[in-house]
Write a protein that holds these residues in place. Sequence first.
Motif, short mmCIF file in Angstrom:
data_model
loop_
_atom_site.label_atom_id
_atom_site.label_comp_id
_atom_site.label_asym_id
_atom_site.label_seq_id
_atom_site.Cartn_x
_atom_site.Cartn_y
_atom_site.Cartn_z
N THR A 47 0.80 -1.23 0.00
CA THR A 47 0.00 0.00 0.00
C THR A 47 0.83 1.28 0.00
OG1 THR A 47 -0.16 -0.02 2.44
CG2 THR A 47 -1.89 -1.17 1.20
N LYS A 48 2.16 1.16 0.07
CA LYS A 48 3.00 2.35 -0.02
C LYS A 48 2.88 2.95 -1.42
CE LYS A 48 6.62 1.13 3.33
NZ LYS A 48 8.06 0.79 3.49
N PRO A 49 2.60 4.22 -1.55
CA PRO A 49 2.31 4.80 -2.87
C PRO A 49 3.46 4.76 -3.86
CG PRO A 49 2.51 6.52 -1.18
CD PRO A 49 2.47 5.21 -0.46
N ASP A 50 4.71 4.69 -3.39
CA ASP A 50 5.85 4.70 -4.31
C ASP A 50 6.75 3.47 -4.14
OD1 ASP A 50 5.25 7.26 -5.49
OD2 ASP A 50 5.93 8.18 -3.62
N GLU A 51 6.21 2.37 -3.63
CA GLU A 51 7.01 1.18 -3.41
C GLU A 51 7.41 0.55 -4.74
OE1 GLU A 51 9.17 -1.71 -2.49
OE2 GLU A 51 8.40 -0.59 -0.76
N PRO A 52 8.72 0.50 -5.05
CA PRO A 52 9.17 -0.06 -6.33
C PRO A 52 8.86 -1.55 -6.49
CG PRO A 52 10.89 1.28 -5.32
CD PRO A 52 9.84 1.07 -4.28
N ASN A 53 8.80 -2.27 -5.35
CA ASN A 53 8.60 -3.72 -5.41
C ASN A 53 7.17 -4.11 -5.08
OD1 ASN A 53 11.35 -4.31 -6.00
ND2 ASN A 53 11.87 -4.09 -3.83
N ALA A 54 6.22 -3.20 -5.24
CA ALA A 54 4.84 -3.48 -4.84
C ALA A 54 4.27 -4.71 -5.55
CB ALA A 54 3.95 -2.26 -5.12
N ASP A 55 4.53 -4.86 -6.84
CA ASP A 55 4.00 -6.02 -7.56
C ASP A 55 4.65 -7.32 -7.09
OD1 ASP A 55 2.04 -4.84 -9.08
OD2 ASP A 55 3.28 -4.58 -10.86
N LYS A 102 -1.16 1.03 -13.36
CA LYS A 102 -0.19 1.93 -12.71
C LYS A 102 -0.76 3.33 -12.43
CE LYS A 102 3.82 -0.51 -14.61
NZ LYS A 102 5.12 -0.40 -15.29
N LYS A 103 -2.05 3.39 -12.17
CA LYS A 103 -2.68 4.68 -11.91
C LYS A 103 -2.48 5.16 -10.48
CE LYS A 103 -6.26 3.95 -15.40
NZ LYS A 103 -7.71 3.72 -15.65
N LEU A 104 -2.09 4.25 -9.58
CA LEU A 104 -1.89 4.60 -8.18
C LEU A 104 -0.41 4.64 -7.81
CD1 LEU A 104 -3.71 5.24 -5.72
CD2 LEU A 104 -3.49 2.84 -5.06
N ASN A 105 0.33 3.70 -8.33
CA ASN A 105 1.76 3.59 -8.10
C ASN A 105 2.42 3.37 -9.46
OD1 ASN A 105 4.39 2.67 -7.61
ND2 ASN A 105 3.82 1.49 -5.79
N ALA A 141 3.63 -0.16 -10.18
CA ALA A 141 2.83 -1.36 -9.91
C ALA A 141 1.47 -1.35 -10.60
CB ALA A 141 2.64 -1.51 -8.40
N THR A 142 1.01 -2.55 -10.97
CA THR A 142 -0.34 -2.73 -11.52
C THR A 142 -1.26 -3.41 -10.52
OG1 THR A 142 0.19 -4.91 -12.45
CG2 THR A 142 0.60 -2.97 -13.85
N PHE A 143 -0.70 -4.07 -9.50
CA PHE A 143 -1.45 -4.77 -8.46
C PHE A 143 -2.30 -5.92 -9.01
CE2 PHE A 143 -1.00 -0.32 -7.07
CZ PHE A 143 -0.29 -0.49 -5.90
N ASP A 144 -1.96 -6.42 -10.20
CA ASP A 144 -2.76 -7.48 -10.82
C ASP A 144 -2.87 -8.73 -9.95
OD1 ASP A 144 -3.17 -5.89 -13.05
OD2 ASP A 144 -1.47 -6.73 -14.16
#
Length: 363
Positions: A96-104, A154-157, A160-163
Amino acid sequence: MPSELEELVEFLHSPQPMIRNIALQHLVGYSTSPQNTIFLSDNCRPIKDLKIIARDSPKIAKDALTILANMTEFVKIRTMLAEDLGFLEFVVTSITKPDEPNADLFCILLANIAKDNAISNIFKLKAGKNQSEQLKSDKILDQLMDCFVKGAEKKLNKHATFDYLAFVFADISRLPEGRKYFVTEQEYDGVVPLSKILVFTEYNNAVRRAGVASTIKNSLFELSEHIPLLDKDRVNILPYLLLPLAGPEELSEEEMFELPEELQLLPHDKQRDADHEILRVHVESLVLLGSTRYGRDFMRNSGVYPVVRELHLAIENDDVREICERFVQLIMADEPGETPANQRLQITEVAAEEEEVTALEAL
């Protein structure tokens, strides 16, 4: 004497960051090889080291997260990670971090962990202070849901796409508490979570479509919620199940006007979902909706049969054809004490009668 690989794994425990990082870079490839059992040595101490390294800088953490995600093929590792509340919270808050590079990558790891029933621990977690203006709720699942819906493409981060959260939702919805969440209106926005993800049944990403299909199916085991889920003015779930099943075939005018409005003006080149597994899951969802008298009558009055009939004719996959045949048997069967002519007009506003149907036994 220990082998070179065993010595390399030992370096993950080194107090010197440079040595740990060099070892990590050389070990990533082994996590998908037959030699990946090296990470299970010494009572899984390498896994414990990787959990610590995963909190390092994003560039270093990426390799640690990759190994952890690959190692979740082992049930004991999945359980170990799912039962560690501190690590589970770290994974979720990182997503949920807005700029986390490894979010996906965190999403993939969480999706793998969620295959273990201990993922129920996610309901024990409390979200920290919201790190994004787009995340309005203070509940973990609400935040993950908003990341998935608002963060597509990638509209939030931007990283990331959060797929892969679609697979997280699919596995969480296996659990009673998870199913209840997806069919219950949430306080923070007054919306039923399941209604937010229905639009992804025809999305151009197979991971999202597959995960959402399974989430819908699992949520439909909450039989008492079928009426609001079918209600056109509430969740209106039926069109989103039928659209992926519909193809370019022409229906008769009478059949066309029985369909939900969303399916009445489809283009002549409309293509059904190409993934047979997704098609099968959607028809299983229709079978689940047919587990109550209300659901069966609703679908009889909504032109569902012609869509399934054409799907059965067009697809040569045995699994898809079999579930289509089971649905037809369910929907076309005479209701006790009534003639078929009277079965089309039984949509009422009373609570659905929950019935056990043998057609569900093999789902």
